[in-house]
Design a protein around this motif. Sequence first.
Motif: not given
Length: 264
Positions: A238-251
Amino acid sequence: MTISKELEELKAYSSSDRCVLSVYLNTNPGDPEQLNGAWKIHLKSGLKRIGEYLKASGDEKEIKDLDEIKNKIIKEMEENKLELHKGVVIFATADGDLWYVNYVQVPVKTNFYWENHPVVEQLEYMYKAYPEAGIIMPSFGEVRVLDTALGFVRDDITYRFDLVSEQWKESEKVDISNRREALKDKTAKLDTRYKVNKSSFYRGMRETIEQLKKKRGWREFHVAGEAEMANAFAESLRDLPASCIYKNLNNSNAEEVVHQVLEK
């Protein structure tokens, strides 16, 4: 208690006497000026300067109060010397009415103050730059969430999609080295209908994120992941994120995630 609430209480604290020591100490092991535990020298020097100032004023009560606080602080730092981060903030009185210690993962400029109240300006500045914040890392079948404050990771939670109940559930912690293989196996089993509409798929996490925001006192949250996943997850909220970063950091380890998301 959230940091904003702690700040309110600290700003409201005052004494009729000068008896409050405020310490901001840079303990960053990555700072060239902090090699070989140089913070110990800076701590000793800062406390010594205040002691000399009080001796010159001739106020025996203040001198005694400072000595008591100094011993407590030295003991605190010695007991936690192996767990230091980038800095520490301490507010203390001799009678123990005020004892606040916060080990932070953000830059701290070393300063010492002796007043009738905690000197919170630098802490306020740090909080504005690094408030309570969530870092959400969606991938297919898994959503990893970091709960942070002042750049420090308070919690690292992973949610996985359960094929039987078709719900997102908090998962037991998995070593980073094992996460990639576990996720690969889970993704292969997911029904293709979920892959077609990822925003709808992630919508099941919306209530969980909203609950985390309220419970953890997040002032903002950030989404990081491969572009397709990050955008789909952001669209499900519902709310917009403060930023959206296109990096896969899960690991990545939590500290590296904070560096990539909050310090860039």
